[in-house]
Design a protein around this motif. Structure first.
Motif, PDB file in Angstrom:
ATOM      1  N   HIS A 188      11.875   5.254   3.904  1.00  0.00           N
ATOM      2  CA  HIS A 188      11.615   4.838   2.510  1.00  0.00           C
ATOM      3  C   HIS A 188      10.895   5.961   1.654  1.00  0.00           C
ATOM      4  O   HIS A 188       9.861   6.100   2.157  1.00  0.00           O
ATOM      5  N   GLU A 192       9.100   5.537  -0.925  1.00  0.00           N
ATOM      6  CA  GLU A 192       7.817   5.181  -1.284  1.00  0.00           C
ATOM      7  C   GLU A 192       6.860   4.561  -0.434  1.00  0.00           C
ATOM      8  O   GLU A 192       5.947   4.790   0.008  1.00  0.00           O
ATOM      9  N   SER A 193       7.380   3.848   0.724  1.00  0.00           N
ATOM     10  CA  SER A 193       6.766   3.007   1.688  1.00  0.00           C
ATOM     11  C   SER A 193       6.484   3.767   2.857  1.00  0.00           C
ATOM     12  O   SER A 193       5.621   3.707   3.818  1.00  0.00           O
ATOM     13  N   ASN A 194       7.497   4.806   3.081  1.00  0.00           N
ATOM     14  CA  ASN A 194       7.523   5.850   4.511  1.00  0.00           C
ATOM     15  C   ASN A 194       7.685   4.907   5.649  1.00  0.00           C
ATOM     16  O   ASN A 194       7.738   5.529   6.551  1.00  0.00           O
ATOM     17  N   LYS A 195       8.247   3.584   5.260  1.00  0.00           N
ATOM     18  CA  LYS A 195       8.707   2.919   6.398  1.00  0.00           C
ATOM     19  C   LYS A 195      10.146   3.298   7.235  1.00  0.00           C
ATOM     20  O   LYS A 195      10.942   3.572   6.066  1.00  0.00           O
TER      21      LYS A 195
END
Length: 223
Positions: free
Chosen positions: A138, A140-143
């Motif tokens: 992701h 933004e979250s780097n998930k």
């Protein structure tokens, strides 16, 4: 009996035992080495025939529930043997037959569920294929969002014979003859003959076999 006579008797008894042990080791060494020579000669002849016949494996290879591969051509079949020094004489270190199952196809797999990733990746490692894995995260979250895999259908197969010269046994590791699985076993050196090796050839081709009958220390490691 005096002390000197007693020490002489003990020394003679020890020398006799050592002589027996040395003779037993020599016999075991000869048996193990003969088994490796038999395996090498058989496998070398087998591979020469298969190179001409160009067989396809009858085994099914499953990466996931939707990706099942059958009828894979056997390619790059080779036999190799290495030697080493043991107690002042040259003996076999190992004998191995190896090849690839390849059809030129490239698979694109996408997994976005962690349990699916954890099931797939051990199979990819076991396959021996040069896999390209790309995580998608992701912004933004780097998930981790998903994993994308590019997988050439180019899987390794092998059977490796490693002698135990002291015990006159042969350790055998078979990789990917039954799908993505490693099988370890041990056989007495005297068991390595044409009858047993015919069963290994059937197993290699994906046919019913009895190669594992009577095997010792049998262990299957499924990917």
């Amino acid at each position: 009996m005096g002390l000197l006579d007693d020490l002489k008797r003990q020394a003679e008894a020890l020398q006799a035992r050592q002589g027996i042990d040395t003779a037993a080791l020599e016999r075991n060494t000869q048996l193990a080495d003969a088994a490796c020579k038999t395996a090498f000669t058989y496998l070398d002849t087998l591979v020469r025939q298969l190179i001409v016949l160009k067989p396809v494996s009858k085994t099914r290879y499953e990466l996931d529930r939707k990706t099942r591969l059958e009828g894979l051509p056997m390619t790059q079949l080779k036999v190799d043997a290495r030697r080493k020094m043991l107690r002042g004489q040259e003996v076999f270190d190992h004998v191995v037959v190896h090849g690839r199952l390849a059809n030129g196809q490239r698979l694109n797999l996408v997994k976005d569920f962690l349990p699916d990733i954890e099931k797939l990746e051990p199979r990819l490692r076991a396959s021996g294929a040069p896999v390209n894995a790309q995580p998608v995260r992701h912004p933004e979250s780097n998930k981790l969002v998903e994993m994308r895999y590019e997988v050439p259908v180019d899987f390794v197969i092998s059977a490796r014979f490693t002698p135990d010269h002291d015990r006159a046994c042969i350790g055998i590791r078979v990789q990917n003859f039954d799908g993505f699985e490693t099988v370890d076993l041990e056989l007495p050196a005297t068991e390595i003959g044409t009858t047993r090796l015919d069963e290994l050839a059937r197993w290699l081709l994906g046919e019913p076999h009895r190669f594992l009958d009577g095997a010792l220390a049998l262990k299957r490691i499924a990917a």
